[in-house]
Design a protein around this motif. Structure first.
Motif, PDB file in Angstrom:
ATOM      1  N   ASP A 137       0.832  -1.200   0.000  1.00 40.95           N
ATOM      2  CA  ASP A 137       0.000   0.000   0.000  1.00 40.95           C
ATOM      3  C   ASP A 137       0.869   1.252   0.000  1.00 40.95           C
ATOM      4  N   VAL A 138       1.941   1.254   0.801  1.00 40.77           N
ATOM      5  CA  VAL A 138       2.852   2.396   0.840  1.00 40.77           C
ATOM      6  C   VAL A 138       3.526   2.583  -0.501  1.00 40.77           C
ATOM      7  N   GLU A 139       3.977   1.491  -1.114  1.00 43.83           N
ATOM      8  CA  GLU A 139       4.643   1.591  -2.410  1.00 43.83           C
ATOM      9  C   GLU A 139       3.694   2.079  -3.485  1.00 43.83           C
ATOM     10  N   ASN A 140       2.421   1.637  -3.423  1.00 51.00           N
ATOM     11  CA  ASN A 140       1.456   2.034  -4.447  1.00 51.00           C
ATOM     12  C   ASN A 140       1.093   3.501  -4.348  1.00 51.00           C
ATOM     13  N   ARG A 141       1.347   4.137  -3.192  1.00 42.93           N
ATOM     14  CA  ARG A 141       1.102   5.572  -3.099  1.00 42.93           C
ATOM     15  C   ARG A 141       2.149   6.341  -3.880  1.00 42.93           C
ATOM     16  N   GLU A 200       3.362   0.032 -13.269  1.00 39.58           N
ATOM     17  CA  GLU A 200       4.276   0.394 -14.358  1.00 39.58           C
ATOM     18  C   GLU A 200       5.440   1.239 -13.860  1.00 39.58           C
ATOM     19  N   GLY A 201       5.455   1.518 -12.558  1.00 30.83           N
ATOM     20  CA  GLY A 201       6.507   2.365 -12.019  1.00 30.83           C
ATOM     21  C   GLY A 201       6.255   3.846 -12.229  1.00 30.83           C
ATOM     22  N   LYS A 202       4.993   4.225 -12.466  1.00 32.40           N
ATOM     23  CA  LYS A 202       4.664   5.626 -12.746  1.00 32.40           C
ATOM     24  C   LYS A 202       3.906   6.272 -11.587  1.00 32.40           C
ATOM     25  N   ILE A 203       4.199   7.544 -11.384  1.00 30.82           N
ATOM     26  CA  ILE A 203       3.421   8.380 -10.472  1.00 30.82           C
ATOM     27  C   ILE A 203       2.182   8.841 -11.237  1.00 30.82           C
ATOM     28  N   THR A 204       1.091   9.133 -10.519  1.00 28.45           N
ATOM     29  CA  THR A 204      -0.135   9.568 -11.191  1.00 28.45           C
ATOM     30  C   THR A 204      -0.579  10.936 -10.677  1.00 28.45           C
ATOM     31  N   LYS A 244       8.823  13.786   1.392  1.00 22.30           N
ATOM     32  CA  LYS A 244       8.318  12.555   1.990  1.00 22.30           C
ATOM     33  C   LYS A 244       7.566  11.715   0.965  1.00 22.30           C
ATOM     34  N   THR A 245       6.706  12.351   0.186  1.00 26.36           N
ATOM     35  CA  THR A 245       5.903  11.620  -0.799  1.00 26.36           C
ATOM     36  C   THR A 245       6.752  11.103  -1.951  1.00 26.36           C
ATOM     37  N   PHE A 246       7.701  11.930  -2.413  1.00 26.03           N
ATOM     38  CA  PHE A 246       8.545  11.548  -3.551  1.00 26.03           C
ATOM     39  C   PHE A 246       9.970  11.254  -3.080  1.00 26.03           C
ATOM     40  N   SER A 247      10.047  10.321  -2.131  1.00 21.12           N
ATOM     41  CA  SER A 247      11.337  10.013  -1.503  1.00 21.12           C
ATOM     42  C   SER A 247      12.315   9.348  -2.465  1.00 21.12           C
ATOM     43  N   ASN A 248      11.807   8.838  -3.588  1.00 18.97           N
ATOM     44  CA  ASN A 248      12.690   8.209  -4.579  1.00 18.97           C
ATOM     45  C   ASN A 248      13.223   9.211  -5.599  1.00 18.97           C
ATOM     46  N   MET A 249      12.949  10.496  -5.360  1.00 21.38           N
ATOM     47  CA  MET A 249      13.441  11.549  -6.248  1.00 21.38           C
ATOM     48  C   MET A 249      14.138  12.640  -5.445  1.00 21.38           C
ATOM     49  N   SER A 250      14.847  13.502  -6.151  1.00 20.89           N
ATOM     50  CA  SER A 250      15.435  14.685  -5.537  1.00 20.89           C
ATOM     51  C   SER A 250      14.413  15.815  -5.620  1.00 20.89           C
ATOM     52  N   PHE A 257       9.546  33.758  -9.325  1.00 23.37           N
ATOM     53  CA  PHE A 257       8.562  33.030  -8.535  1.00 23.37           C
ATOM     54  C   PHE A 257       9.207  31.791  -7.908  1.00 23.37           C
ATOM     55  N   PRO A 258       8.719  31.344  -6.744  1.00 28.75           N
ATOM     56  CA  PRO A 258       9.236  30.114  -6.148  1.00 28.75           C
ATOM     57  C   PRO A 258       8.718  28.897  -6.915  1.00 28.75           C
ATOM     58  N   LEU A 259       9.519  27.851  -6.961  1.00 24.62           N
ATOM     59  CA  LEU A 259       9.063  26.595  -7.540  1.00 24.62           C
ATOM     60  C   LEU A 259       9.709  25.424  -6.822  1.00 24.62           C
ATOM     61  N   TYR A 260       8.954  24.315  -6.779  1.00 25.53           N
ATOM     62  CA  TYR A 260       9.480  23.056  -6.278  1.00 25.53           C
ATOM     63  C   TYR A 260       9.776  22.174  -7.490  1.00 25.53           C
ATOM     64  N   GLU A 261      10.958  21.577  -7.501  1.00 28.53           N
ATOM     65  CA  GLU A 261      11.370  20.792  -8.658  1.00 28.53           C
ATOM     66  C   GLU A 261      11.658  19.345  -8.258  1.00 28.53           C
ATOM     67  N   LEU A 262      11.145  18.405  -9.047  1.00 23.31           N
ATOM     68  CA  LEU A 262      11.411  16.986  -8.852  1.00 23.31           C
ATOM     69  C   LEU A 262      12.369  16.511  -9.929  1.00 23.31           C
ATOM     70  N   LYS A 263      13.434  15.836  -9.510  1.00 24.94           N
ATOM     71  CA  LYS A 263      14.403  15.317 -10.466  1.00 24.94           C
ATOM     72  C   LYS A 263      14.664  13.841 -10.189  1.00 24.94           C
ATOM     73  N   LYS A 264      14.829  13.086 -11.255  1.00 23.96           N
ATOM     74  CA  LYS A 264      15.235  11.685 -11.181  1.00 23.96           C
ATOM     75  C   LYS A 264      16.604  11.601 -11.831  1.00 23.96           C
ATOM     76  N   GLY A 265      17.644  11.484 -11.010  1.00 20.02           N
ATOM     77  CA  GLY A 265      18.987  11.575 -11.561  1.00 20.02           C
ATOM     78  C   GLY A 265      19.223  12.998 -12.051  1.00 20.02           C
TER      79      GLY A 265
END
Length: 214
Positions: free
Chosen positions: A38-42, A47-51, A75-81, A94-102
């Motif tokens: 359940d935690v992983e599915n959040r 397919e390994g995709k976020i929704t 916390k939610t996207f702990s597998n990303m920077s 403007f402020p922004l939050y950025e998600l990066k994978k590698g």
């Protein structure tokens, strides 16, 4: 004979106790697995995709509550920077939050330049994130028409960015592709035809609160 009877009963009780312990351990193991899944599915689907949905991305509601979101996003996207920085545009920064994978920029959340706790929009740049309709960056325009129910509309802004959208939906798409226009074209009133964009692809999936009353 009495001693033999007591020995037999004792063996039966020990065996029952052992089976009960094994059953409890198996049940506990299954429970732990369910919670873990359940935690992983959040975070990702099969397919390994976020929704991203019309009103949330994973378990984070959209738009944000009026609060600092960096720690919750981490916390939610702990597998990303996840980082917070200042973005630039024609107007004020403007402020922004950025998600990066590698090294790949996957997604960013653009906040308002004046009300810095107000979320203006979300831009998804990689196919690691899909929308609730099953669409990803890189999908063709025709797939938007196939998977989205309702009339898909398009418009092109002054900077020649073309968007596909549906009324009463917070999820829209910036699409791009080959296009040859004469120098005399009126950019301010440009209206592309279905035939001109039929082979275009999704460059960004964009979440933006619909201006149409829902």
């Amino acid at each position: 004979m009495k001693n033999i009877f007591i020995l037999v009963v004792s063996c039966v009780l020990l065996a029952c106790g052992k089976h009960q312990k094994q059953d409890k351990e198996a049940t506990l193991k299954d429970s732990i697995q369910v919670v873990t899944n359940d935690v992983e599915n959040r975070i990702v689907d099969k397919e390994g995709k976020i929704t991203i949905y019309e009103n949330r991305i994973q378990d984070i509601m959209l738009p944000f509550e009026k609060e600092e979101m960096l720690q919750q996003l981490k916390k939610t996207f702990s597998n990303m920077s996840v980082t917070k920085k200042m973005g630039q545009q024609d107007g004020p920064d403007f402020p922004l939050y950025e998600l990066k994978k590698g090294t790949d920029n996957v997604c960013f959340f653009r906040m308002d330049s004046e009300d810095t706790l107000k979320l203006n929009d979300v831009y998804i740049k990689e196919s690691l994130i899909k929308d609730q309709y099953g669409l990803c960056v890189g999908d063709k325009y025709q797939k938007i028409k196939e998977l989205r129910k309702g009339k898909v509309k398009t418009y092109t802004d002054y900077h020649q960015h073309t968007y596909a959208y549906l009324d009463k939906s917070n999820i829209m798409y910036e699409i791009s592709g080959d296009l040859s226009l004469p120098d005399t074209v009126d950019i301010e009133n440009l209206k592309l035809t279905e035939d001109q964009i039929k082979d275009w692809i999704i460059e960004y999936i964009i979440w933006r609160k619909s201006e149409v009353t829902q």
